[in-house]
Design a protein around this motif. Structure first.
Motif, PDB file in Angstrom:
ATOM      1  N   LYS A 140      11.668  17.176  54.094  1.00  0.00           N
ATOM      2  CA  LYS A 140      12.107  18.227  55.031  1.00  0.00           C
ATOM      3  C   LYS A 140      10.916  18.842  55.776  1.00  0.00           C
ATOM      4  CE  LYS A 140      16.538  19.288  53.137  1.00  0.00           C
ATOM      5  NZ  LYS A 140      17.458  20.217  52.547  1.00  0.00           N
ATOM      6  N   ARG A 141      10.118  17.949  56.363  1.00  0.00           N
ATOM      7  CA  ARG A 141       8.970  18.433  57.130  1.00  0.00           C
ATOM      8  C   ARG A 141       9.450  18.985  58.459  1.00  0.00           C
ATOM      9  NH1 ARG A 141       5.508  13.429  56.245  1.00  0.00           N
ATOM     10  NH2 ARG A 141       4.743  13.686  54.125  1.00  0.00           N
ATOM     11  N   ARG A 142       8.522  19.582  59.202  1.00  0.00           N
ATOM     12  CA  ARG A 142       8.858  20.199  60.486  1.00  0.00           C
ATOM     13  C   ARG A 142       9.566  19.195  61.416  1.00  0.00           C
ATOM     14  NH1 ARG A 142       4.395  21.711  64.624  1.00  0.00           N
ATOM     15  NH2 ARG A 142       5.733  22.308  66.317  1.00  0.00           N
ATOM     16  N   ASP A 143      10.610  19.634  62.104  1.00  0.00           N
ATOM     17  CA  ASP A 143      11.381  18.808  63.051  1.00  0.00           C
ATOM     18  C   ASP A 143      12.049  17.603  62.388  1.00  0.00           C
ATOM     19  OD1 ASP A 143      10.563  20.505  65.136  1.00  0.00           O
ATOM     20  OD2 ASP A 143       8.737  19.324  65.422  1.00  0.00           O
ATOM     21  N   TRP A 144      12.440  17.759  61.142  1.00  0.00           N
ATOM     22  CA  TRP A 144      13.035  16.616  60.431  1.00  0.00           C
ATOM     23  C   TRP A 144      14.411  16.266  60.982  1.00  0.00           C
ATOM     24  CZ3 TRP A 144      17.382  17.332  57.122  1.00  0.00           C
ATOM     25  CH2 TRP A 144      17.752  18.670  56.924  1.00  0.00           C
ATOM     26  N   GLY A 145      15.036  17.194  61.714  1.00  0.00           N
ATOM     27  CA  GLY A 145      16.340  16.924  62.312  1.00  0.00           C
ATOM     28  C   GLY A 145      16.290  15.778  63.314  1.00  0.00           C
ATOM     29  N   TYR A 146      15.181  15.716  64.070  1.00  0.00           N
ATOM     30  CA  TYR A 146      15.022  14.621  65.050  1.00  0.00           C
ATOM     31  C   TYR A 146      14.966  13.276  64.338  1.00  0.00           C
ATOM     32  CZ  TYR A 146      13.746  18.357  68.315  1.00  0.00           C
ATOM     33  OH  TYR A 146      13.743  19.474  69.081  1.00  0.00           O
ATOM     34  N   SER A 147      14.362  13.286  63.158  1.00  0.00           N
ATOM     35  CA  SER A 147      14.230  12.032  62.402  1.00  0.00           C
ATOM     36  C   SER A 147      15.603  11.523  61.960  1.00  0.00           C
ATOM     37  CB  SER A 147      13.335  12.241  61.178  1.00  0.00           C
ATOM     38  OG  SER A 147      12.053  12.579  61.588  1.00  0.00           O
ATOM     39  N   ILE A 195      18.400  11.919  63.642  1.00  0.00           N
ATOM     40  CA  ILE A 195      18.989  11.288  64.843  1.00  0.00           C
ATOM     41  C   ILE A 195      18.387   9.903  65.051  1.00  0.00           C
ATOM     42  CG2 ILE A 195      19.279  11.498  67.359  1.00  0.00           C
ATOM     43  CD1 ILE A 195      19.177  14.581  66.882  1.00  0.00           C
ATOM     44  N   LEU A 196      17.070   9.835  64.902  1.00  0.00           N
ATOM     45  CA  LEU A 196      16.397   8.545  65.087  1.00  0.00           C
ATOM     46  C   LEU A 196      16.896   7.514  64.080  1.00  0.00           C
ATOM     47  CD1 LEU A 196      12.866   7.834  66.118  1.00  0.00           C
ATOM     48  CD2 LEU A 196      13.593   6.735  64.040  1.00  0.00           C
ATOM     49  N   MET A 197      16.999   7.930  62.814  1.00  0.00           N
ATOM     50  CA  MET A 197      17.425   6.986  61.782  1.00  0.00           C
ATOM     51  C   MET A 197      18.882   6.559  61.982  1.00  0.00           C
ATOM     52  SD  MET A 197      14.834   6.147  60.154  1.00  0.00           S
ATOM     53  CE  MET A 197      15.684   4.995  59.093  1.00  0.00           C
ATOM     54  N   LEU A 198      19.704   7.501  62.451  1.00  0.00           N
ATOM     55  CA  LEU A 198      21.107   7.153  62.736  1.00  0.00           C
ATOM     56  C   LEU A 198      21.181   6.101  63.841  1.00  0.00           C
ATOM     57  CD1 LEU A 198      23.109  10.518  62.599  1.00  0.00           C
ATOM     58  CD2 LEU A 198      23.487   8.469  61.213  1.00  0.00           C
ATOM     59  N   GLY A 199      20.464   6.356  64.916  1.00  0.00           N
ATOM     60  CA  GLY A 199      20.428   5.400  66.042  1.00  0.00           C
ATOM     61  C   GLY A 199      19.919   4.052  65.597  1.00  0.00           C
ATOM     62  N   PHE A 200      18.889   4.088  64.766  1.00  0.00           N
ATOM     63  CA  PHE A 200      18.252   2.870  64.241  1.00  0.00           C
ATOM     64  C   PHE A 200      19.250   2.056  63.423  1.00  0.00           C
ATOM     65  CE2 PHE A 200      15.606   0.956  60.810  1.00  0.00           C
ATOM     66  CZ  PHE A 200      14.741   0.218  61.579  1.00  0.00           C
ATOM     67  N   VAL A 201      19.936   2.747  62.502  1.00  0.00           N
ATOM     68  CA  VAL A 201      20.867   2.045  61.596  1.00  0.00           C
ATOM     69  C   VAL A 201      22.088   1.530  62.367  1.00  0.00           C
ATOM     70  CG1 VAL A 201      22.395   2.352  59.598  1.00  0.00           C
ATOM     71  CG2 VAL A 201      20.091   3.275  59.532  1.00  0.00           C
ATOM     72  N   ILE A 202      22.658   2.371  63.234  1.00  0.00           N
ATOM     73  CA  ILE A 202      23.862   1.955  63.984  1.00  0.00           C
ATOM     74  C   ILE A 202      23.558   0.739  64.854  1.00  0.00           C
ATOM     75  CG2 ILE A 202      25.491   2.655  65.803  1.00  0.00           C
ATOM     76  CD1 ILE A 202      25.298   5.533  64.594  1.00  0.00           C
ATOM     77  N   THR A 203      22.461   0.800  65.601  1.00  0.00           N
ATOM     78  CA  THR A 203      22.101  -0.325  66.479  1.00  0.00           C
ATOM     79  C   THR A 203      21.834  -1.576  65.653  1.00  0.00           C
ATOM     80  OG1 THR A 203      21.027   1.332  67.841  1.00  0.00           O
ATOM     81  CG2 THR A 203      20.673  -0.949  68.466  1.00  0.00           C
ATOM     82  N   LEU A 204      21.143  -1.404  64.539  1.00  0.00           N
ATOM     83  CA  LEU A 204      20.802  -2.545  63.682  1.00  0.00           C
ATOM     84  C   LEU A 204      22.068  -3.197  63.112  1.00  0.00           C
ATOM     85  CD1 LEU A 204      18.211  -3.926  62.476  1.00  0.00           C
ATOM     86  CD2 LEU A 204      18.647  -2.592  60.435  1.00  0.00           C
ATOM     87  N   VAL A 205      22.973  -2.358  62.606  1.00  0.00           N
ATOM     88  CA  VAL A 205      24.201  -2.886  61.994  1.00  0.00           C
ATOM     89  C   VAL A 205      25.068  -3.580  63.056  1.00  0.00           C
ATOM     90  CG1 VAL A 205      26.370  -2.226  60.865  1.00  0.00           C
ATOM     91  CG2 VAL A 205      24.202  -1.281  60.056  1.00  0.00           C
ATOM     92  N   LEU A 206      25.269  -2.905  64.173  1.00  0.00           N
ATOM     93  CA  LEU A 206      26.099  -3.508  65.233  1.00  0.00           C
ATOM     94  C   LEU A 206      25.455  -4.775  65.779  1.00  0.00           C
ATOM     95  CD1 LEU A 206      27.414  -0.413  67.199  1.00  0.00           C
ATOM     96  CD2 LEU A 206      28.736  -2.001  65.828  1.00  0.00           C
ATOM     97  N   GLY A 207      24.144  -4.733  65.910  1.00  0.00           N
ATOM     98  CA  GLY A 207      23.429  -5.910  66.400  1.00  0.00           C
ATOM     99  C   GLY A 207      23.552  -7.075  65.435  1.00  0.00           C
ATOM    100  N   CYS A 208      23.446  -6.790  64.119  1.00  0.00           N
ATOM    101  CA  CYS A 208      23.566  -7.856  63.117  1.00  0.00           C
ATOM    102  C   CYS A 208      24.992  -8.404  63.067  1.00  0.00           C
ATOM    103  CB  CYS A 208      23.164  -7.340  61.748  1.00  0.00           C
ATOM    104  SG  CYS A 208      21.408  -7.072  61.583  1.00  0.00           S
ATOM    105  N   LEU A 209      25.962  -7.528  63.237  1.00  0.00           N
ATOM    106  CA  LEU A 209      27.356  -7.983  63.152  1.00  0.00           C
ATOM    107  C   LEU A 209      27.788  -8.768  64.387  1.00  0.00           C
ATOM    108  CD1 LEU A 209      29.135  -4.884  61.582  1.00  0.00           C
ATOM    109  CD2 LEU A 209      28.604  -7.047  60.476  1.00  0.00           C
ATOM    110  N   HIS A 210      27.390  -8.309  65.548  1.00  0.00           N
ATOM    111  CA  HIS A 210      27.865  -8.944  66.783  1.00  0.00           C
ATOM    112  C   HIS A 210      26.801  -9.720  67.550  1.00  0.00           C
ATOM    113  CE1 HIS A 210      31.707  -6.943  66.415  1.00  0.00           C
ATOM    114  NE2 HIS A 210      31.053  -5.851  66.102  1.00  0.00           N
TER     115      HIS A 210
END
Lengths: 282, 288
Positions: free
Chosen positions: B65-72, B74-89
């Protein structure tokens, strides 16, 4: 180094032999001769430096200010950001940037200042980590090295600019050093750095981006200065010798250019055709 | 040895690439191709390292929970969603590209085979026509109405039928790239205009003789590049003054300056490469 010269000499003799004409790409003869001349000059001055001859190199203000930038960051207790461009490790400008990163990292290690290096290519990441780690070890501060400070962001140009801008606005570093290949993101990053009041040193060989850096940064390394930087900062006589060789090669090119201008004018105004054949060859 | 081995690899690789530049030997061409291929392979492995580093940094930030961890997050969500969708399709580069007739026939054949084996057809073919007005060898795309009108008049026109594919993964592509990635990229690029204005404002303040010259030349170039410049010129009786002056500044002063920098930079590149080749410059190799 002797092997390298022998390599060039053998190739040069190949160009002069009739039997080898089919083996060698004759259309590249001129480029090859320029390369041989340039490398020979560099080699000669490296040898001169090796033999102990003192070589004078002009002061480059942007490089002299690296210490000032790191010192300012230390005084303010803020971080120093180094961006080695957005291209991959196979780009010579990126390599030049990474060579300077070593010197910057040694200074930040000595002053115990945070050094953040956002990179746009994963191959640059591992190289940058190694360079910074080596600098911290060499200065005797391995405990202060933080691998997380050298971070891969993204290989997309504008996403990289957005991420770096975000970091700059949030963390407000005191010094930003941008050395490498930059394209449209150069102004985005440099202007953000200017707005937050950081001291900025930039350098690139991309002529289209230099005006942006000049407008937004405090110090700019223009073209060849970027490649001379590591030699300048290291103060290694052999590296300085290679710079001297490069300068002499430039002088030789200026002589060629003056000859070209003179010959062109002679043909145009006095109709001396004898100059034409050499110009056409060149 | 940690330094000697990379230095040897650098020396021999550079020697092969240089030889290939000047010696016409098929084996050197093959070696060069292999070197280029191996670079791509190493870059692919390094990509995994890069992504691992990215995930490591941001997961640590979230965990501690370091400073500005909320942005991280969002980044990790975008990373995982794109990765999963990319791997599936997967990513289909050809989805919007027009197909030639040969490709269309090949695809039709493939679909027939799929049909026979009871599998679902994966391609939805979209047939569309492009209409051209032909002048010399140049083609200008026109609407069907104009095409019909020109054809009736006997003007040379051409019709071309295109086949494009509408594949299943279009949804993923459209959602992520066309609706999120492209607008974000355009936003960043458009910011450049505002930054350019603020940089120009600072650079063009006439504080010294050189800055005044810069301001004057910038004014002349700008006036030569905008329609109003030509209009003002014609109003004061100097029709082509601004465009001609602008061209002169760009072709003479600007080109001369740019070439000087480029020549210097090229010499610097050669010298720098030479230093790395002979192992004089080793800073980028990192640890001993």
């Amino acid at each position: 180094m002797v092997q390298v010269l022998l390599f060039f000499v053998l190739l040069s003799t190949g160009f002069s032999q009739e039997s080898s004409a089919r083996l060698l790409k004759t259309e590249e003869t001129f480029s090859f001769l320029v390369l041989v001349t340039l490398c020979s000059l560099i080699f000669y001055f490296i040898q001169q430096a090796k033999s102990g001859k003192k070589l004078w190199i002009r002061r480059i203000p942007a490089l002299a200010s690296v210490e000032e930038a790191v010192g300012r960051a230390t005084e303010m207790g803020k971080a120093c950001v180094f961006i080695p461009g957005i291209m991959d490790i196979d780009d010579i400008q990126t390599l030049a940037g990474l060579n300077i990163l070593g010197s910057v990292a040694r200074k930040t290690a000595e002053y115990d200042t945070d050094l953040k290096v956002p990179v746009a290519k994963s191959m640059v990441l591992s190289t940058a980590q190694d360079v910074v780690k080596e600098a911290y070890y060499r200065t005797g501060h391995p405990d202060t090295f933080n691998e997380g400070n050298i971070q891969f962001v993204t290989d997309d140009q504008f996403a990289f600019a957005a991420s770096v801008n975000g970091t700059l606005v949030r963390e407000k570093p005191a010094a930003i050093i941008m050395l490498g290949t930059f394209y449209a993101e150069s102004l985005l990053i440099a202007e953000t750095g200017n707005h937050i009041g950081a001291i900025q040193i930039a350098g690139t060989a991309e002529t289209s981006q230099l005006p942006f850096f000049v407008a937004s940064c405090d110090y700019v390394l223009i073209g060849e200065e970027l490649f001379a930087a590591s030699a300048y900062l290291s103060n290694d006589p052999m590296l300085l010798g290679s710079l001297k060789g490069q300068d002499y090669a430039k002088m030789l090119l200026i002589v060629f250019m003056l000859y070209g201008v003179f010959a062109e004018l002679s043909i145009r105004f006095f109709g001396f055709p004898e100059f034409l054949s050499l110009i056409q060859y060149l | 040895m940690k330094r000697e081995i990379p230095l040897m690899i650098t020396f021999f690789t550079c020697a092969i690439l240089l030889l290939q530049f000047i010696v016409d030997l098929p084996i050197l061409d093959r070696m060069t191709n292999s070197i280029n291929d191996s670079t791509s392979i190493v870059a692919t492995f390094a990509m995994v390292l890069g992504l691992a580093s990215l995930a490591n940094v941001h997961l640590n930030k979230i965990y501690k929970k370091r400073r500005d961890w909320g942005y991280s997050i969002i980044l990790m969500l975008g990373f995982v969603i794109t990765l999963v969708l990319g791997c599936l399709h997967g990513v289909d580069k050809e989805y919007s590209e027009a197909l030639t007739k040969v490709q269309y026939e090949a695809m039709a054949l493939e679909n027939q085979t799929l049909k026979k084996s009871g599998e679902k057809e994966i391609h939805n073919l979209v047939v569309k026509s492009n209409y051209y007005f032909v002048r010399n060898t140049d083609k200008v795309v026109v609407t069907k109405d104009i095409f019909d009108h020109l054809k009736a008049q006997g003007t040379p026109v051409e019709e071309e039928t295109l086949y494009s594919v509408d594949r299943e993964n279009r949804l993923f592509y459209t959602l992520i790239f066309e609706n999120i990635y492209d607008p974000l990229q355009a936003t960043m690029f458009s910011l450049l205009a505002f930054f350019m204005a603020s940089a120009a404002f600072r650079a063009f303040r006439a504080k010294s003789f050189e800055a005044t010259l810069l301001l004057l030349s910038a004014f002349l170039v700008m006036m030569g590049r905008v329609p109003i410049g030509e209009m003002i010129g014609s109003m004061i009786g100097l029709n082509a003054f601004f465009p001609d002056t602008s061209d002169f500044i760009m072709k003479v002063f600007n080109t001369a300056g740019q070439r000087a920098i480029m020549i210097g930079a090229t010499l610097g590149m050669v010298a720098s490469s030479f230093r790395m080749w002979i192992g004089l410059e080793t800073e980028h190799l990192g640890r001993d």
